[in-house]
Design an enzyme around this catalytic site. Sequence first.
Site, PDB file in Angstrom:
ATOM      1  CG  ASP A 129      -0.204  -0.020   2.557  1.00 55.98           C
ATOM      2  OD1 ASP A 129       1.041  -0.060   2.560  1.00 55.98           O
ATOM      3  OD2 ASP A 129      -0.879  -0.021   3.608  1.00 55.98           O
ATOM      4  NE  ARG A 476       1.922   9.985  12.599  1.00 57.10           N
ATOM      5  CZ  ARG A 476       2.230   8.714  12.526  1.00 57.10           C
ATOM      6  NH1 ARG A 476       2.727   8.216  11.426  1.00 57.10           N
ATOM      7  NH2 ARG A 476       2.075   7.926  13.567  1.00 57.10           N
ATOM      8  CB  SER A 671       6.143   6.628  10.764  1.00 59.20           C
ATOM      9  OG  SER A 671       6.409   5.365  10.221  1.00 59.20           O
ATOM     10  NE  ARG A 673       8.668   6.653   8.474  1.00 58.06           N
ATOM     11  CZ  ARG A 673       8.214   7.758   7.889  1.00 58.06           C
ATOM     12  NH1 ARG A 673       9.039   8.737   7.575  1.00 58.06           N
ATOM     13  NH2 ARG A 673       6.945   7.898   7.590  1.00 58.06           N
TER      14      ARG A 673
END
Length: 781
Positions: A129, A476, A671, A673
């Site tokens: 995605d 965000r 995030s 990440r």
Amino acid sequence: MATYCLTVARLQLALGQGARRMHVSAAFSAKAKVSMSRFETTSYVNYEKLQSNIDIVRKRLNRPLTLSEKIVYGHLDDPHNQEIDRGRTYLRLRPDRVAMQDATAQMAMLQFISSGLPRVAVPSTIHCDHLIEAQTGGAEDLARAKEVNLEVYNFLASAGAKYGVGFWKPGSGIIHQIILENYAYPGVMLIGTDSHTPNGGGLGAICIGVGGADAVDVMAGIPWELKCPNVIGVKLTGSLSGWTSPKDVILKVAGILTVKGGTGAIVEYHGPGVDSISCTGMATICNMGAEIGATTSVFPYNHRMRTYLEKTGRGDIAALSDEFSDLLVPDQGCKYDQVIELNLDELKPHINGPFTPDLAHPVSEIGAVAKKNDWPLEVKVGLIGSCTNSSYEDMGRAASLAKQALDKGLKCKAQFTVTPGSEQIRATIERDGYSKILNDVGGVVLANACGPCIGQWDRRDVKKGEKNTIVTSFNRNFTARNDANPATHAFVTSPEIVTAMAIAGRLDFNPETDYLTSASGEKFKLEPPHGDELPARDFDPGQDTYQQPPPDGSSLKVDVNPQSNRLQLLEPFQKWNGGDLEDLQVLIKVKGKCTTDHISAAGPWLKFRGHLDNISNNMLIGAVNIDNDGINSIKNQLTGDFGGVPDVARHYKANGLSWVVVGDDNYGEGSSREHAALEPRHLGGLAIIVKSFARIHETNLKKQGMLPLTFNNPTDYDKIRPDDKLSIRGLKGFTPGTPLTAVVKHSDGSEDRLQLNHTFNETQIEWFQAGSALNRMKAMQ
């Protein structure tokens, strides 16, 4: 299943309501087996185990439990002996499943490959995605993404097939919508390599965002560690109506708690107002709970969830949830660490921003605030969709407003984009006419993907540096997040308010009081939005985009080209040398907010998420250097020249000089990440010293063998100078709860000694000593 449920009901009547559910369930265990999803027919919902663990813990603690405690403690690896103290102890947990989006799955699967294990131990999925850039429209953008990202998609598909991971192809939709439609259910514990994984809390699940290394632990069958969360209760009374939407609940809560007010806590919604919110509306609220730093958010099981389960083809899970419903709601008399009360009858539509998701304003006041602060009032683009707000109900309510405008001869004055959350949503809103209405009013339907929400947007209507306003239904709005333009003022609100403002073309348009002018010159007000919670007919599943892994993938190969600039096999990080860390150079002293977007930008950099060396060229390029207020401009203390942060870090590494980053509050928010932790480690960093950390980033740093440390006295931040060298002492006696010491050497010959705190437990200290959690895992095999 219906016969079984009827028989159980009769047995309960015969035995009395006091009969333990687990006894009834045990009597019918052969019939009670219900698959966790239609894709995993041999993995079952295990409420009996949840019940058993909860009974053990409740007896030990001798008190009522919150819902989140029930689900979390119900997944303890050792419920008999686990020390449980909210906010202090680390829990060892056994999550039920793992989900990964394609940008983070690359590194997660590379780490899993490095572990040497043959197959994942729990049901796991990959969702494509993040790598689809929005340019012109859904079909064209998807086709281009498949071509541009072919190497990465092939890697993820083949790795999934070899190691037993389900693969959702590009075009399937956004990971969190797919999870809600297929994998989340009341009482499940799921971890996902994306910070908005808590979306599943709208279906009564504990879904937690993590880094890839955490996902590897769970896929490897290793107990997963989580600091025992505090629990914030949000009591809802009244009911939603008119222009007020579920999004307004979390926009209001974000304004109350701020971006770090939920750190270390699960937000648990309860109270009579819950029943006025749809299941997908509850998911919206849980999704954006990530913006307050919460570990996750959750709602209690109710009839709205049951209806959603039935409508998405999971009536058997709904029936089982009904049987075990006492596990899926909080105990009477349970205690929360903090309680917030919201009366939904009084809640007004909100809009938050710009530049931070916790700057909350009632829509009725945003015009005056914008004028006072010189924020652009013209709305250039309105964007609806994203993982936060792309349900059938969201699209229906937006379409009801678009239809009113069309009936009066109007189209959107602003550009308008629509992002369906999944292929199922796309196909269903197309079948039911919503897509045509949104398109007719001026909307462009984008691919079923994250798109502009994460910066995958080839925006061309304004130049970089041009001041402008956009309104979105995203989660965000950090500086430059959506379009890489730091001058873009991004505001987050509900899809309904976005649509109304896109039609009016103004940020100061309040649809509750303000009038529009029809094509014929007539003044009119928009009626409050309306939309069906779920389609009257069944969902249209659209195209089949799922790849089932074979029962045995051991003979399959996963190839990574050594010359690839997209993928790179991992080399293990160096072990700790056994001594203190001496004379670490301050690489950068970061000023103010530093999110994972600042540390490891997304957008065009997403294409390098599987190649650690290439992605490291974006390390901290968005952070503000306190020395000169510059971005990606720091002084190389070896040469005296100024350069980019990654370039200077590489120069230090090449010359054997290890370094440290100094930062401010809530460092690493945003995030999940893990690249924001991998990159500093790869480029020679050994420690990050800040006032406070966001939860996921702190854990990610530990996993990669870094030292995330906090100033005992936050004002000690001011004592660090950009050209300082730091020695970190006390590592030979590194133990949980024992502070370390920083000896700060200034260029004028003076020194400061500072106390540094940490949250390492014994296992995490072993990660540091081994060089990383992955190194430790391999050593234990």
